[in-house]
Design a protein around this motif. Structure first.
Motif, PDB file in Angstrom:
ATOM      1  N   MET A   1      -1.366 -19.276  13.526  1.00  0.00           N
ATOM      2  CA  MET A   1      -0.852 -18.057  14.148  1.00  0.00           C
ATOM      3  C   MET A   1      -1.022 -18.753  15.699  1.00  0.00           C
ATOM      4  N   GLY A   2      -0.153 -18.859  16.601  1.00  0.00           N
ATOM      5  CA  GLY A   2      -0.341 -19.130  18.029  1.00  0.00           C
ATOM      6  C   GLY A   2      -0.578 -17.922  18.940  1.00  0.00           C
ATOM      7  N   PRO A   3      -0.845 -18.214  20.382  1.00  0.00           N
ATOM      8  CA  PRO A   3      -1.234 -17.091  20.934  1.00  0.00           C
ATOM      9  C   PRO A   3       0.139 -16.184  21.139  1.00  0.00           C
ATOM     10  N   GLU A   4       1.080 -16.746  21.154  1.00  0.00           N
ATOM     11  CA  GLU A   4       2.242 -15.960  21.209  1.00  0.00           C
ATOM     12  C   GLU A   4       2.732 -15.112  20.215  1.00  0.00           C
ATOM     13  N   MET A   5       2.357 -15.285  18.889  1.00  0.00           N
ATOM     14  CA  MET A   5       2.459 -14.575  17.730  1.00  0.00           C
ATOM     15  C   MET A   5       1.726 -13.299  18.002  1.00  0.00           C
ATOM     16  N   SER A   6       2.254 -12.282  17.432  1.00  0.00           N
ATOM     17  CA  SER A   6       1.356 -11.010  17.365  1.00  0.00           C
ATOM     18  C   SER A   6       1.362 -10.514  15.966  1.00  0.00           C
ATOM     19  N   LEU A   7       0.260  -9.874  15.615  1.00  0.00           N
ATOM     20  CA  LEU A   7      -0.051  -9.278  14.190  1.00  0.00           C
ATOM     21  C   LEU A   7       0.964  -7.998  14.043  1.00  0.00           C
ATOM     22  N   SER A   8       1.220  -7.663  12.887  1.00  0.00           N
ATOM     23  CA  SER A   8       2.022  -6.563  12.661  1.00  0.00           C
ATOM     24  C   SER A   8       0.906  -5.146  12.603  1.00  0.00           C
ATOM     25  N   LYS A   9       1.199  -4.053  12.807  1.00  0.00           N
ATOM     26  CA  LYS A   9       0.284  -2.891  12.821  1.00  0.00           C
ATOM     27  C   LYS A   9      -0.342  -2.887  11.561  1.00  0.00           C
ATOM     28  N   GLU A  10       0.295  -3.145  10.273  1.00  0.00           N
ATOM     29  CA  GLU A  10      -0.552  -3.150   9.242  1.00  0.00           C
ATOM     30  C   GLU A  10      -1.660  -4.209   9.204  1.00  0.00           C
ATOM     31  N   ALA A  11      -1.144  -5.433   9.791  1.00  0.00           N
ATOM     32  CA  ALA A  11      -2.414  -6.162   9.804  1.00  0.00           C
ATOM     33  C   ALA A  11      -3.481  -6.119  10.850  1.00  0.00           C
ATOM     34  N   LEU A  12      -3.140  -5.628  11.765  1.00  0.00           N
ATOM     35  CA  LEU A  12      -4.139  -4.913  12.816  1.00  0.00           C
ATOM     36  C   LEU A  12      -5.116  -3.995  12.173  1.00  0.00           C
ATOM     37  N   VAL A  13      -4.470  -2.973  11.299  1.00  0.00           N
ATOM     38  CA  VAL A  13      -4.986  -1.848  10.841  1.00  0.00           C
ATOM     39  C   VAL A  13      -6.133  -2.363   9.584  1.00  0.00           C
ATOM     40  N   ASN A  14      -5.667  -3.590   8.890  1.00  0.00           N
ATOM     41  CA  ASN A  14      -6.456  -4.005   7.845  1.00  0.00           C
ATOM     42  C   ASN A  14      -7.768  -4.954   8.623  1.00  0.00           C
ATOM     43  N   ALA A  15      -7.295  -5.613   9.624  1.00  0.00           N
ATOM     44  CA  ALA A  15      -8.424  -6.366  10.305  1.00  0.00           C
ATOM     45  C   ALA A  15      -9.400  -5.439  10.931  1.00  0.00           C
ATOM     46  N   LYS A  16      -9.032  -4.292  11.402  1.00  0.00           N
ATOM     47  CA  LYS A  16      -9.943  -3.296  11.964  1.00  0.00           C
ATOM     48  C   LYS A  16     -10.866  -2.527  10.735  1.00  0.00           C
ATOM     49  N   ARG A  17     -10.290  -2.320   9.632  1.00  0.00           N
ATOM     50  CA  ARG A  17     -10.844  -2.011   8.554  1.00  0.00           C
ATOM     51  C   ARG A  17     -11.987  -2.830   8.012  1.00  0.00           C
TER      52      ARG A  17
END
Length: 74
Positions: A1-17
């Motif tokens: 995943m490059g610097p221009e790609m963003s994570l989905s909201k779900e992926a961010l929530v999972n990462a935070k968890r």
């Protein structure tokens, strides 16, 4: 995943968890480590260390410092 790609909201929530779980595990391990060290020292202070001389206290403290410094690579 490059610097221009963003994570989905779900992926961010999972990462935070996952980060919160790791943080909680880290805190628990630190508490366990602290309790173990404190318990060992307290046990000695109020049993074998109860009636020792100042010189013996200093020897025990120096020994403990060496062990701890070696453990942490100080």
């Amino acid at each position: 995943m490059g610097p221009e790609m963003s994570l989905s909201k779900e992926a961010l929530v999972n990462a935070k968890r996952k980060m919160e779980l790791l943080d909680n595990e880290d805190k628990e391990l630190k508490n366990n480590f602290d309790a173990y060290i404190y318990g060992k020292v307290k046990d000695w202070l109020y049993t074998d260390g109860e009636d020792v001389s100042t010189t013996e206290f200093q020897k025990h403290l120096d020994s403990l410092k060496c062990e701890v410094d070696d453990f942490f690579g100080v």
